[in-house]
Enzyme design. Structure first.
Site, short mmCIF file in Angstrom:
data_model
loop_
_atom_site.label_atom_id
_atom_site.label_comp_id
_atom_site.label_asym_id
_atom_site.label_seq_id
_atom_site.Cartn_x
_atom_site.Cartn_y
_atom_site.Cartn_z
N ASP A 1 27.78 20.88 66.66
CA ASP A 1 28.65 19.74 66.35
C ASP A 1 28.59 18.75 67.52
O ASP A 1 28.62 19.15 68.69
CB ASP A 1 30.08 20.21 66.12
CG ASP A 1 30.93 19.17 65.41
OD1 ASP A 1 31.31 19.40 64.25
OD2 ASP A 1 31.21 18.11 66.03
N ASN B 1 36.20 22.55 55.43
CA ASN B 1 37.22 21.58 55.03
C ASN B 1 36.83 20.96 53.70
O ASN B 1 35.66 20.65 53.46
CB ASN B 1 37.34 20.49 56.10
CG ASN B 1 37.79 21.06 57.44
OD1 ASN B 1 38.60 21.98 57.48
ND2 ASN B 1 37.28 20.50 58.53
N GLN C 1 38.20 16.80 55.57
CA GLN C 1 36.74 16.64 55.46
C GLN C 1 36.35 15.18 55.73
O GLN C 1 36.96 14.27 55.16
CB GLN C 1 36.27 17.06 54.06
CG GLN C 1 34.75 17.04 53.92
CD GLN C 1 34.29 17.53 52.55
OE1 GLN C 1 35.09 17.74 51.64
NE2 GLN C 1 32.98 17.69 52.39
N SER C 2 35.35 14.99 56.59
CA SER C 2 34.90 13.62 56.88
C SER C 2 33.44 13.38 56.49
O SER C 2 33.04 12.24 56.32
CB SER C 2 35.09 13.32 58.38
OG SER C 2 34.32 14.20 59.17
N VAL C 3 32.67 14.44 56.34
CA VAL C 3 31.27 14.30 55.90
C VAL C 3 31.14 15.05 54.57
O VAL C 3 31.42 16.26 54.50
CB VAL C 3 30.29 14.88 56.94
CG1 VAL C 3 28.85 14.74 56.45
CG2 VAL C 3 30.45 14.17 58.29
N HIS D 1 29.64 21.85 54.58
CA HIS D 1 29.31 22.45 55.87
C HIS D 1 30.38 23.47 56.23
O HIS D 1 31.55 23.32 55.91
CB HIS D 1 29.19 21.40 56.96
CG HIS D 1 30.33 20.44 57.04
ND1 HIS D 1 30.49 19.40 56.15
CD2 HIS D 1 31.39 20.36 57.89
CE1 HIS D 1 31.58 18.72 56.45
NE2 HIS D 1 32.16 19.29 57.50
N HIS E 1 32.04 25.22 59.49
CA HIS E 1 32.20 25.16 60.94
C HIS E 1 32.23 26.60 61.46
O HIS E 1 33.04 27.41 61.00
CB HIS E 1 33.53 24.51 61.33
CG HIS E 1 33.68 23.08 60.93
ND1 HIS E 1 33.53 22.04 61.81
CD2 HIS E 1 34.01 22.51 59.74
CE1 HIS E 1 33.75 20.89 61.19
NE2 HIS E 1 34.06 21.15 59.93
#
Ligand code: 5GP
Length: 117
Positions: free
Chosen positions: A35, A90, A97-99, A103, A105
């Site tokens: 990240d 997320n 969640q931003s992307v 994914h 983590h």
């Protein structure tokens, strides 16, 4: 920033080699890289190469299993198993969640707090 659905997500651009990443693992279906803004001494993102917005949209049990098992293998290879680690995914706005490319983590290397904020 959220994808409109027509443009490539950031992670698709990483998969396609348009944006560099600090890769820790790759196979036919899965890519893992560090990240850019780590929240723990070890913070790796494990993603499917297939484009899917979040775990809520994953229709393939095998793919879901490949990503999660790759995350556990990477944790072992990075020496996190003895003290433990966390896998988090997320989903959506409340999930943080931003992307919008699924994914997981992988966080480790320090005592993590529970519950998360
Ligand atoms: P989310 O908030 O969607 O669960 O997680 C997205 C993650 O992507 C964040 O932890 C953020 O730091 C990470 N990230 C954002 N942009 C980049 C980038 O360009 N490269 C890498 N390696 N990670 C990124």
């Amino acid at each position: 920033m959220a994808s409109t659905g027509t443009e490539k997500t950031l992670f698709k651009r990483i998969i396609d080699g348009e944006i560099p990443c600090d890769k820790v693992y790759e196979d036919e279906d899965v890519l893992a890289f560090r990240d850019i803004d780590p929240k723990a001494p070890v913070h790796v993102l494990v993603i499917p190469k297939q484009e899917v917005a979040s775990i809520a949209d994953v229709a393939d049990d095998v793919l879901a299993g490949k990503v999660m098992r790759a995350a556990a293998r990477i944790a072992r290879e990075l020496g996190l198993e003895e003290n433990g680690y966390r896998l988090v995914t997320n989903v959506g706005d409340h999930g943080g969640q931003s992307v919008f490319h699924w994914h997981v983590h992988l966080l480790g290397g320090r005592q993590l707090q529970w519950p998360p904020g």
